[in-house]
Write a protein that holds these residues in place. Structure first.
Motif, PDB file in Angstrom:
ATOM      1  N   LEU A 169      -4.437  -2.980  13.164  1.00  0.00           N
ATOM      2  CA  LEU A 169      -5.162  -2.560  11.972  1.00  0.00           C
ATOM      3  C   LEU A 169      -4.953  -3.501  10.801  1.00  0.00           C
ATOM      4  O   LEU A 169      -5.919  -3.796  10.070  1.00  0.00           O
ATOM      5  CB  LEU A 169      -4.764  -1.128  11.595  1.00  0.00           C
ATOM      6  CG  LEU A 169      -5.489  -0.536  10.388  1.00  0.00           C
ATOM      7  CD1 LEU A 169      -6.989  -0.495  10.645  1.00  0.00           C
ATOM      8  CD2 LEU A 169      -4.966   0.863  10.081  1.00  0.00           C
ATOM      9  N   PRO A 170      -3.749  -4.014  10.536  1.00  0.00           N
ATOM     10  CA  PRO A 170      -3.579  -4.957   9.425  1.00  0.00           C
ATOM     11  C   PRO A 170      -4.468  -6.195   9.542  1.00  0.00           C
ATOM     12  O   PRO A 170      -4.923  -6.735   8.527  1.00  0.00           O
ATOM     13  CB  PRO A 170      -2.092  -5.324   9.501  1.00  0.00           C
ATOM     14  CG  PRO A 170      -1.451  -4.165  10.157  1.00  0.00           C
ATOM     15  CD  PRO A 170      -2.460  -3.685  11.172  1.00  0.00           C
ATOM     16  N   SER A 174      -7.849  -5.157   8.370  1.00  0.00           N
ATOM     17  CA  SER A 174      -7.789  -4.929   6.925  1.00  0.00           C
ATOM     18  C   SER A 174      -7.834  -6.259   6.177  1.00  0.00           C
ATOM     19  O   SER A 174      -8.553  -6.409   5.181  1.00  0.00           O
ATOM     20  CB  SER A 174      -6.506  -4.179   6.564  1.00  0.00           C
ATOM     21  OG  SER A 174      -6.478  -2.902   7.157  1.00  0.00           O
ATOM     22  N   HIS A 190       1.975  -3.889   3.630  1.00  0.00           N
ATOM     23  CA  HIS A 190       1.980  -3.723   5.082  1.00  0.00           C
ATOM     24  C   HIS A 190       3.343  -4.009   5.687  1.00  0.00           C
ATOM     25  O   HIS A 190       3.490  -3.964   6.921  1.00  0.00           O
ATOM     26  CB  HIS A 190       0.927  -4.638   5.722  1.00  0.00           C
ATOM     27  CG  HIS A 190      -0.474  -4.217   5.438  1.00  0.00           C
ATOM     28  ND1 HIS A 190      -1.157  -3.313   6.208  1.00  0.00           N
ATOM     29  CD2 HIS A 190      -1.330  -4.577   4.450  1.00  0.00           C
ATOM     30  CE1 HIS A 190      -2.372  -3.127   5.722  1.00  0.00           C
ATOM     31  NE2 HIS A 190      -2.507  -3.888   4.659  1.00  0.00           N
ATOM     32  N   PHE A 246      -1.839  -9.106   8.498  1.00  0.00           N
ATOM     33  CA  PHE A 246      -2.840  -8.972   7.447  1.00  0.00           C
ATOM     34  C   PHE A 246      -3.298 -10.349   6.984  1.00  0.00           C
ATOM     35  O   PHE A 246      -4.499 -10.602   6.818  1.00  0.00           O
ATOM     36  CB  PHE A 246      -2.238  -8.188   6.279  1.00  0.00           C
ATOM     37  CG  PHE A 246      -3.169  -8.011   5.114  1.00  0.00           C
ATOM     38  CD1 PHE A 246      -4.017  -6.914   5.035  1.00  0.00           C
ATOM     39  CD2 PHE A 246      -3.184  -8.941   4.080  1.00  0.00           C
ATOM     40  CE1 PHE A 246      -4.870  -6.743   3.955  1.00  0.00           C
ATOM     41  CE2 PHE A 246      -4.039  -8.787   2.997  1.00  0.00           C
ATOM     42  CZ  PHE A 246      -4.886  -7.680   2.937  1.00  0.00           C
TER      43      PHE A 246
END
Length: 220
Positions: free
Chosen positions: A2-3, A6, A156, A163
């Protein structure tokens, strides 16, 4: 993962906007002139700035705001000069695209008449210098790419470098698409009039950005 997504989303939201750097990459792409070096410079510069922000350079910038003031004035001066040169090209005219059956549309340089087989190209050195200046003399890149991305990446925790990888991926995808996709605009830029309009728009964007950079300082 997910990072990563994002970072990719935020990176695209920050970079996909009308700005001096994007306008320059677009123009080089339309001219098909030193596109690969320009794309590499912009993407690698963004990657370095993102990495610096994640590594903590943002704290240095927030602790020394005078660095941003210096970058504002230097960037504004450069953009103003670039805008004046674009306005000069728009006023004088003489630039157009020619159609070459062997490789399609290519950008030519200045010509006094119909397009010929001889192309006047800008040498690599000034193009590289301009790409570097438009990237590293832009104060917004330090506020957005270094400070903002660095601060958000810090949230994060141990995944902050994932990220950062997403944000770097966004820069690579954007500059590659902008630089090499711009050639498809060539069909609308075959005439001198089209190039004069494009250069006039570039001049307006550059000079407007130059003024917007120093307004906060003058109003302080």
């Amino acid at each position: 993962m997910l990072p990563v997504f994002s970072g990719l989303g935020l990176g695209l939201s920050l970079i996909v906007a009308i700005g001096a750097q994007n306008v320059f990459v677009l123009r080089q792409g339309i001219r098909r002139e030193h596109v690969l070096p320009v794309v590499i410079i912009c993407a690698v510069s963004d990657a370095l700035l993102i990495a610096a922000g994640v590594a903590g350079l943002g704290f240095v910038i927030s602790a020394a705001p005078w660095l941003i003031v210096v970058a504002r004035w230097a960037g504004a001066l450069f953009l103003l000069v670039y805008g004046i040169l674009a306005a000069r090209r728009a006023w004088r005219g003489g630039e157009q695209l020619r159609v070459d059956p062997a490789d399609g549309e290519r950008a030519t340089g200045r010509s006094s008449g119909p397009a010929t087989a001889t192309a006047t190209r800008t040498s690599l050195a000034p193009v590289v210098a301009t790409a570097l200046a438009l990237t590293w003399l832009n104060p917004h890149v330090y506020l957005d790419t270094v400070l903002m991305l660095g601060s958000i990446a810090a949230t994060h925790g141990e995944d902050r470098w994932l990220f950062a990888a997403g944000a770097i991926m966004a820069s690579i995808l954007w500059f590659t698409a902008l630089g090499f996709g711009a050639r498809y605009l060539g069909r609308w830029l075959r005439t001198e009039r089209s190039w004069r309009i494009l250069d006039a728009l570039i001049a307006i964007v550059m000079i407007t950005l130059a003024v917007s950079l120093v307004l906060p300082v003058l109003g302080a």
